[in-house]
Design a protein around this motif. Structure first.
Motif, short mmCIF file in Angstrom:
data_model
loop_
_atom_site.label_atom_id
_atom_site.label_comp_id
_atom_site.label_asym_id
_atom_site.label_seq_id
_atom_site.Cartn_x
_atom_site.Cartn_y
_atom_site.Cartn_z
N VAL A 146 0.43 -1.30 0.03
CA VAL A 146 0.32 -0.15 -0.05
C VAL A 146 0.61 1.40 0.00
O VAL A 146 2.00 0.89 0.95
CB VAL A 146 -0.75 0.17 1.36
N ARG A 147 0.69 1.80 -1.31
CA ARG A 147 1.18 3.17 -0.84
C ARG A 147 1.20 4.49 0.64
O ARG A 147 0.25 4.65 0.41
CB ARG A 147 1.00 4.12 -1.91
N LEU A 148 2.11 4.06 1.18
CA LEU A 148 2.14 5.39 2.58
C LEU A 148 2.45 6.83 2.01
O LEU A 148 3.03 6.98 1.52
CB LEU A 148 2.87 4.81 3.77
N VAL A 149 1.91 7.65 3.04
CA VAL A 149 2.52 8.50 3.46
C VAL A 149 3.47 8.83 3.78
O VAL A 149 3.61 8.40 5.62
CB VAL A 149 2.03 10.14 3.70
N ASP A 150 4.78 9.11 3.72
CA ASP A 150 5.92 8.12 4.41
C ASP A 150 6.57 9.92 5.38
O ASP A 150 7.06 10.99 5.34
CB ASP A 150 7.28 8.61 3.46
N LEU A 151 6.23 9.61 6.44
CA LEU A 151 5.95 10.52 7.71
C LEU A 151 7.56 9.77 8.73
O LEU A 151 7.76 10.23 9.73
CB LEU A 151 5.37 10.27 8.23
N ARG A 152 8.25 9.12 7.90
CA ARG A 152 9.27 8.71 9.15
C ARG A 152 10.80 10.06 9.11
O ARG A 152 10.86 10.53 8.05
CB ARG A 152 9.91 7.31 8.32
N ALA A 153 11.66 10.00 10.11
CA ALA A 153 12.85 10.65 9.82
C ALA A 153 13.93 9.97 9.02
O ALA A 153 13.88 9.10 8.68
CB ALA A 153 13.25 10.65 11.83
N GLY A 154 15.04 10.56 8.00
CA GLY A 154 15.99 10.40 8.11
C GLY A 154 15.78 10.82 6.74
O GLY A 154 16.35 10.09 6.12
N THR A 155 14.78 10.92 6.18
CA THR A 155 15.15 11.29 4.26
C THR A 155 14.84 12.54 3.63
O THR A 155 14.61 13.72 4.49
CB THR A 155 13.64 10.56 3.74
N PRO A 156 15.38 13.12 2.80
CA PRO A 156 15.36 14.37 2.49
C PRO A 156 14.17 14.83 1.97
O PRO A 156 13.26 14.02 2.06
CB PRO A 156 16.73 14.36 1.56
N CYS A 157 14.17 16.28 1.86
CA CYS A 157 12.80 17.00 1.45
C CYS A 157 13.35 17.31 0.14
O CYS A 157 13.83 18.52 -0.73
CB CYS A 157 12.84 18.77 1.53
N LEU A 158 13.11 16.10 -1.43
CA LEU A 158 13.64 16.46 -2.62
C LEU A 158 12.71 17.37 -2.77
O LEU A 158 12.78 18.18 -4.16
CB LEU A 158 13.16 15.58 -2.57
N GLU A 159 11.63 18.28 -2.59
CA GLU A 159 10.12 18.81 -3.47
C GLU A 159 11.33 20.64 -3.70
O GLU A 159 10.86 20.94 -4.28
CB GLU A 159 9.05 19.35 -2.21
N VAL A 160 12.08 20.83 -3.10
CA VAL A 160 12.34 21.70 -2.64
C VAL A 160 14.18 22.09 -3.17
O VAL A 160 14.54 22.79 -3.68
CB VAL A 160 12.78 22.68 -1.36
N THR A 189 25.62 14.73 2.26
CA THR A 189 24.35 14.91 1.81
C THR A 189 24.00 15.32 1.92
O THR A 189 22.98 15.10 0.89
CB THR A 189 25.41 14.84 0.05
N SER A 190 23.28 13.80 2.02
CA SER A 190 22.19 12.30 2.56
C SER A 190 20.81 13.69 2.96
O SER A 190 20.19 12.94 2.31
CB SER A 190 22.61 11.75 2.62
N LYS A 191 20.77 13.85 3.66
CA LYS A 191 19.75 14.57 3.90
C LYS A 191 19.43 15.87 3.98
O LYS A 191 18.51 16.76 3.29
CB LYS A 191 20.15 15.01 5.98
N ILE A 192 20.74 16.96 3.03
CA ILE A 192 20.78 18.23 2.82
C ILE A 192 20.04 18.24 1.40
O ILE A 192 19.99 19.31 0.67
CB ILE A 192 21.90 19.18 3.46
N VAL A 193 20.85 17.44 0.71
CA VAL A 193 20.19 17.00 -0.93
C VAL A 193 19.88 15.94 -1.57
O VAL A 193 18.65 15.85 -1.15
CB VAL A 193 22.19 17.50 -1.69
N SER A 194 20.99 14.58 -1.69
CA SER A 194 19.96 13.56 -1.74
C SER A 194 21.14 12.49 -1.61
O SER A 194 22.18 12.12 -1.92
CB SER A 194 19.38 13.55 -3.29
N PRO A 195 20.25 11.06 -1.30
CA PRO A 195 21.28 9.73 -1.16
C PRO A 195 21.43 9.17 -2.63
O PRO A 195 23.15 8.65 -2.74
CB PRO A 195 20.68 8.85 -0.40
N THR A 196 21.66 10.09 -3.25
CA THR A 196 21.62 9.59 -4.84
C THR A 196 23.86 9.70 -5.20
O THR A 196 24.10 9.32 -5.27
CB THR A 196 21.14 10.73 -5.71
N LEU A 197 23.86 10.98 -4.22
CA LEU A 197 24.97 11.31 -3.79
C LEU A 197 26.19 10.72 -3.92
O LEU A 197 27.46 10.30 -3.94
CB LEU A 197 25.65 12.73 -3.63
#
Lengths: 453, 453
Positions: free
Chosen positions: B102-116, B299-307
């Motif tokens: 099921v698709r959940l709205v992800d309210l866990r800690a530790g993920t970056p804010c990709l929207e901005v 850089t994972s939390k302020i940009v993205s774990p891609t890096l």
């Protein structure tokens, strides 16, 4: 407005808080945390941030204004004027040649051939990689697009059928060896070819495993000479590093059979696997023994170590154990370089590059073999890869040739650098790193040095 | 022309070599190693590659031509016609949400804010990273441009003066913890906050160290409660994970003093260090105790774990030991993501992104606190970072709230997931991962779930 610099106010000291604050801001300017042109927080904002009264911040600002260190612009704010300007932010100058103060023509093995890497294709791949949105989630198995192109690469260039799920991204071959080492019990004995790839031995030793040197002959690893009681065997069957021989089919089958019988893992480092210029490839160990073989590949030698990306194909229980470890420890191979490689492959640029690379290296190899022959010496190793071996009578000659080369501007390695010293003496001549013209200019010097001239 | 597929000819079997060869080529087509449209080697080339007579290859080709599996084009060569076409090579479909069907709205800690994260800035950074030529050499310390922008970042955003040589690139905070763990003697005792960052504990355990849980209170790590006999202490002083408190200055000083007196390393994970919305930052542990503190950023939390890129600042002997280990094991943090981050910083896009990120997360935090208050519950944690903690009366309530949230489409974590279970019960509400609109839609549900509705 700038971040408020770190300020540690000591309410117990005799120094007034306003004086402490002014001191701290001055120190921030001296260290570069504050720069000329920075707007300071308002006295109200700063007071709230520091949990002091506004009187304290106002007094501190007044002091700094009086010193000419800050200046107020009506209705805009208070600005730093007396600090150092911002440092330029461009990329740092590239470091000079690391190995020596003198610039040597790099004739060591193990470096890629950047001259044939098309800069336009390289740029295209990065652009395509950046056209994909940033990832929000970690992906312990690696970038899905990368895993897909790796299956295609393995199938087309190495004859190994694998599904994307069979493939895990790695941060390169040594990193993969280090990860796998972490799954073995401390003190386990792992066999490594000698002479062989010292960094693999280093990764195993660093993981507190016991490295057992294994003899190598003209047919690669001597399977019959591998002692019992090992947990794993690391080898380079495609093009033994550094001796440059291919393991024949009978030994491959014998190795897989012993691995099954004795419960070893075989770590198949597919060193130079993509780089053969004559005979057909033999079936990979991973194809003969998918139940006991971990196949390891890397982008470092065929593209560039910038990518920091490689792959492994392993039996399912081992993959599961690696993924569990990556999840528990939060360490995953970085995906940026995986994306670039995936884009390079998807566009067809990688296939074009590999064709160009093989053509170029085959030509270079012929030139090097000629230069060695002109000194009256043979070369060893298959028509493959990016280095040849020149056998020498003894270790003293080896050392003398390396030193003579160095004195004349050639960066060379002896075989002694690639093993415990029990292997044969000789010179390793890599031919991928320099530009073609630089290599051509270096070859007469190599002939001289090898001829004792 | 294609690579010759792997062919294993058995001269001892009763089967003619030409038949074996035809079988092998058919198998290569069936597996996808050969594809429709591929040009086969000439019979002469293949004979040389396989070290068989040309009669063998000619007979095999004749057989395949007769079967209609291959076709000859005069003066051009022999082509595969009966195999599967090439598979499409585009990036694989993105994997679905990993945690749940099921698709959940992800309210866990530790993920970056990709929207901005501005997609144009992201693309620009990759383009600039790819404009730099490929590297030929490994660089154990990391990309020089990356190390330079990190010093600027540390100075401007964290008040820490450091030279590029003081900084080593890492593959992220957990990877750095794993590397540092490798420098400690097996069995060494390392203290970790409890509740705390479980992956750090996982990295230490995987390195065969003994993890000692350390108590945490409203002021972060309780320094007085740290037992003796430790080799290192891992902590998150900027914004304790997960409880969200900042370690006050007195404790920072006490921690550094004990580290000096007792010979600990302090691993300062600067979790959420860049993300404060109210009070001024306190001096980093690394600034107070540069001789005993290893400062870790990512850089994972302020940009993205891609890096897959982070940094550490450590005392010189420790840096030397890490570089020696990287060189001996051949493992270095991949540079592709370092290049992208360096480009993002050098253009000024990173500074703009951080300002936008702080503004956005501060706003989201206010909205979440409001939604929790609407359920009659308090929140804990400083005005910082990307999550808040909602204290709950007991572990049963915590489990019930997590389950109720999940049933209504919210992906939530309880505090139990972040420690050994000895810490307080409560809910962790992260607010960076979802799009703002998705978060706003989820908040009334959160209020309901917390209010027992």
């Amino acid at each position: 407005m700038v971040d408020v610099p770190p300020v540690l106010l000591d309410r117990g000291s005799g120094t007034p808080l306003a004086v402490q604050l002014a001191d701290a801001l001055r120190a921030a300017a001296a260290s570069g945390t504050l720069r000329t042109g920075d707007r300071l927080p308002s006295t109200r904002e700063l007071a709230a941030a520091l949990r002091v009264s506004r009187t304290v911040t106002s007094e501190a600002y007044d002091q700094l204004l009086a010193e000419g260190w800050a200046e107020g612009r009506r209705g805009v704010g208070t600005f730093v004027v007396g600090a150092a300007p911002a440092a330029p932010l461009g990329p740092a100058a590239a470091p000079g040649p690391a190995r020596d103060a003198v610039r040597l023509v790099d004739l060591r093995a193990g470096t890629p051939c950047l001259e044939v890497l098309d800069p336009a294709a390289w740029r295209r791949a990065w652009r395509a990689a950046g056209d994909r949105a940033a990832d929000g989630e970690p992906e312990p198995a690696g970038d899905p697009a990368f895993r897909t192109v790796v299956t295609e690469h393995l199938l087309r260039h190495r004859g190994l059928p694998a599904a994307p799920d069979d493939v895990l991204a790695t941060a390169g071959t040594s990193a993969a060896v280090a990860e796998l080492a972490g799954l073995l019990a401390p003190g386990s004995r792992v066999g490594v070819e000698d002479p062989g790839y010292r960094r693999a031995a280093g990764a195993l030793t660093a993981a507190r495993l016991q490295v057992v040197p294994l003899p190598v002959d003209d047919d690669g690893l001597v399977v019959d000479a591998v002692p019992g009681g090992l947990a794993a065997v690391y080898c380079t069957p495609a093009h033994q590093f550094p001796l440059g021989r291919r393991m024949p089919a009978a030994r491959r089958l014998a190795l897989v059979e012993r691995a099954r019988a004795e419960g070893w893992w075989v770590l198949e480092d597919d060193y130079d696997g993509e780089l053969r210029y004559d005979v057909a490839p033999l079936p990979l160990l991973a194809a003969l023994g998918p139940d006991v073989v971990v196949h390891l590949g890397t982008t470092s030698k065929i593209v560039s170590p910038t990518l920091g990306a490689g792959w492994l194909v392993a039996p399912a229980p081992l993959r599961t154990a690696l993924l569990e470890r990556r999840t528990a420890t939060g360490t995953r191979p970085p995906r940026a370089g995986q994306r670039v490689f995936a884009a390079l492959a998807a566009s067809g640029d990688l296939a074009r590059h590999l064709r160009r690379l093989r053509r170029e290296l085959a030509g270079r190899r012929t030139a090097v073999v000629g230069a060695v022959a002109a000194a009256g010496r043979p070369t060893e190793g298959d028509r493959a890869g990016a280095h040849v071996v020149v056998p020498l009578p003894d270790r003293e000659t080896e050392d003398a040739v390396v030193a003579a080369g160095r004195a004349r501007g050639l960066g060379l390695d002896g075989l002694a650098r690639h093993g415990t010293g029990s292997g044969p003496p000789g010179l390793v001549v890599g031919f991928a790193a320099p530009a073609r013209a630089e290599l051509e200019a270096a070859l007469p010097v190599l002939t001289d040095v090898l001829g004792g001239g």
